[in-house]
Design a protein around this motif. Structure first.
Motif, PDB file in Angstrom:
ATOM      1  N   ALA A   1      -4.693   3.240   3.632  1.00 21.27           N
ATOM      2  CA  ALA A   1      -3.694   2.253   3.230  1.00 21.27           C
ATOM      3  C   ALA A   1      -3.687   1.071   4.196  1.00 21.27           C
ATOM      4  O   ALA A   1      -3.625  -0.089   3.783  1.00 21.27           O
TER       5      ALA A   1
ATOM      6  N   ALA B   1       0.867  -1.184   0.000  1.00 26.51           N
ATOM      7  CA  ALA B   1       0.000   0.000   0.000  1.00 26.51           C
ATOM      8  C   ALA B   1       0.893   1.220   0.000  1.00 26.51           C
ATOM      9  O   ALA B   1       1.916   1.246   0.683  1.00 26.51           O
TER      10      ALA B   1
ATOM     11  N   MET C   1       4.196  -1.248   3.515  1.00 26.24           N
ATOM     12  CA  MET C   1       3.670   0.095   3.312  1.00 26.24           C
ATOM     13  C   MET C   1       4.772   0.989   2.761  1.00 26.24           C
ATOM     14  O   MET C   1       5.898   0.993   3.272  1.00 26.24           O
TER      15      MET C   1
END
Length: 253
Positions: A160, A90, A168
């Motif tokens: 996210a 994400a 991430m």
């Protein structure tokens, strides 16, 4: 968790990544620093396959990103395969990229409901937990235009997280914020680094954050990794003239 091997990326004749190699273990927080134009953002976008790369390989959780290798020949993977690999990552951008016509709650639930087919009740319950985590539980019904830049960025981080990624990616997420709003976003990121165990790759100009929060700091310049090390050692004893020069220019950290 992330394996980057000899990655080259060109835009026309301009070579932006010139053989980048880096391995990142699960749960690591890696900050990538360097001057503008050094290839940092392009590297993140290749990891998430928002940009193709000409050679080398990027694997996320053991899966090749963006391509198929068969019989020694490489071809672009079909979009369905790309989407499955991309679901493990994400990305939070410099600009918040929230849907302006959706409330904060809806921005966060949209992905899990659309991509993961999560039912509305479960998605909203998780979204409210994430809103609490980023300190915005009272903003569930607010629209982006009703939020400050720092609040919008925190909603983007919650969005996210709602996708439950393994990795991430943060692309200079404080660079578009007024100085007084930077701290609230860094506080949320610090909490993620210390308490979630999610693998984080953070492109940042916030040197104090990199020094205090990262497990490793990677210094890039002109499309290559110049130094890669433990924060205190890298900042206190830079081995290259290029890093020494860069740190002198950002010495306020």
């Amino acid at each position: 968790m992330v394996s980057i091997q000899d990655v080259h990326k060109q835009f026309g004749k301009l070579e932006v990544l010139k053989g980048v190699t880096m391995d990142i273990h699960a749960g690591d927080v890696v900050c990538v620093i360097g001057p503008s134009g050094s290839g940092k953002t392009t590297l993140l976008r290749c990891i998430n396959f928002l940009e193709t790369y000409q050679s080398g390989s990027i694997l996320v959780d053991g899966q090749l990103v963006g391509y198929r290798d068969r019989n020694g020949k490489r071809s672009l993977a079909p979009e369905s395969e790309v989407a499955k690999v991309r679901a493990n990552t994400a990305m939070v951008f410099q600009q918040f990229n929230l849907f302006p016509h959706m409330t904060a709650l809806r921005n966060i639930t949209f992905g899990p409901m659309r991509v993961h087919k999560k039912n509305k009740k479960a998605a909203e319950a998780h979204a409210r937990e994430l809103l609490q985590r980023v300190g915005l539980e009272d903003k569930a019904t607010a629209y982006p235009s009703q939020l400050s830049g720092g609040q919008q960025q925190r909603i983007a981080i919650a969005r996210a997280l709602a996708m439950e990624p393994k990795v991430m990616l943060f692309d200079e997420v404080t660079s578009a914020l007024d100085p007084e709003l930077v701290g609230e976003v860094l506080h949320v990121m610090r909490d993620l680094a210390e308490n979630t165990g999610v693998t984080m790759i953070v492109v940042t100009h916030e040197m104090q954050f990199a020094r205090e929060v990262a497990d490793r700091v990677v210094f890039m310049d002109d499309g290559v990794i110049v130094e890669d090390g433990i924060p205190n050692e890298l900042f206190a004893n830079p081995k290259s003239d290029r890093l020494r020069s860069f740190l002198r220019r950002v010495s306020s950290f």
